[in-house]
Design an enzyme around this catalytic site. Sequence first.
Site: not given
Length: 470
Positions: A237-239
Amino acid sequence: MAVRTRFAPSPTGFLQVGGARTALFSWLYARKHGGRFVLRIEDTDLERSTQESVNAILEGMTWLGLEYDEGPFYQTHRFERYNEVIGLLMDKGLAYRCNCSKERLETLREAQMARKEKPRYDGHCRDQHVSPEEDHVIRFRTPLDGEVVIDDEIRGRVVVDNAELDDLVIRRTDGSPTYNLTVVVDDHDMEISHVIRGDDHLNNAPRQVHMMEALGWQVPTYAHVPMILGDDGARLSKRHGAVSVMQYMRDGYLPEALLNYLVRLGWSHGDQELFSIDDMIQLFELDAVNRSPSSFNTEKLRWLNQQYIRDTDSKRIAHLLSSHLGDRGIDPAQGPDVVAVVEAQRERASTLEELADISLFYYRDFEGFDEKAAKKAFKGDADQALEAALRRLEALADWGRETIHETIAATVSELGVGFGKVAQPVRLALTGRMASPGLFDVLAGLGRDESARRLRMAAELVEKGEVPVA
C-alpha cells in the site's frame, strides 16, 4: 497458436508497481516468443473510471518503455459487441433473466453466512420466466455438476468444483455488462493466447473458462502472478511506498532500474541481479516465476538505481539530471558542464533527486557551512591556508586538474603542514561541507573565477570569526 498477451488495467487510479510488474511480465513473454502485446483499458466502471487515470496509465507505460503493439482498446466502445454475445448466450439457453430483489439476495446471503456456508446465488430464477419488460439482470447458467480444471503456468493445476460456483451476473439492471463477461469476449476477439495477471483474478478464471467453453471458444493459457507485499508482510500500500509509477520518475529513478527491480519481484535467474532489457527478454519464462508473494524493498530498489546511475552513459544521466536541477531553480547552462558534474558525483547518489541535491553547490552559493565541519576545518591558521591556496590558484595559466593538483601540493609545501590542513578548509570553502567529490574535481568544475570568489569569501569570514553555519 501465435503468442498474444495483454495488459488490461482499470482506469480508476494511477499505474502502480503491481500493475507495472504485470504489464512487464506480459510484455516480456510476448517479446520472448515473437508475439504481440495488447493494451486494453477496462473502463466499464463508469463511476470510477477517469480520463486522468487513462492518461496516467499511458504515461507510465511510455516512461517504462513498455510499448504496445495494438491498442489501447476501450471496453466502453464495445458495448454493442458484448450485448451481441449476451444475446447469443440467451438464445442457446446458457443465460437467463433474474428479477430477484436486493432484499431477497441479502436475506439469502445472511442465512447462508449464519449456516457458515459460502454465500452464493441459489438459482431461484434458473427455470422461471422473467419478462424482459421488468427490471432484471442476466445471469450465466453455470454447470451444476463436475469441475473446472485450470493448468496455470505459475500456480500449477487448479481444480474447482462447479458446486462451489453460482450463476454470476453478466449484465446489470442498467444494461451494462459485467467484468467477467467483457473479459471473456475481449480475450476471444483479441485472440489472446496467454492471460498473465495478478492472482487476485484467480477466482474469476473458472467462471471465465465456463463461458468460453459454453461459447465454443479457445481457452487461453493462464498465468496468475502472486501479489506484492510490503516488508511487514501486509498487502502493498502507499505506506510501503506503493505509489504511482510516475512518482518514481519524479523521485529520480531510472525506468530501466525500476523494470530491473520489478522483474526480480518473484522471478529469478540464478543469482544474477542486474538485467538489461535484452537480458530480460532472452531469459524470462513463466515457469521461473515464484508461486509465493514477493516483498517490496525500497532500499534494494535504491541500490539498483545507484548501479544504473553509475553505469549509464553520462550524457543521458546529465540530460535527466537537468530537469531535477531545473525544479530547484537552477539553469544548468549557468555553471559547470552537467556531464562533468555527473561524472564527479554519480558514485555518491542513489537517485537523480539526491544527485541534484548534492550538486547544488556547483551552481549557487550555499546558505552556510556545515557546523561540525567548520569547527574542525576552519580553526587555527585556516585563513592563511585559504589565502595561500587562493594566491597560487589565481596565478595559474592552465586551469586543469593536474595543474590544480600541483598548485595545492605546492601550497602544502610552502606552509609546511599536512595535506589536510590545506585541503580540508579549501574543500569546505568551496562546497560548504566535507562530503563532496575529490577536491581537484571540485576546483576544476567550479572554474577559476568562482573558486577564487568562494575562497576569498571564506578566508575573510574565518579571519573575522564570522563563519555562518547551516
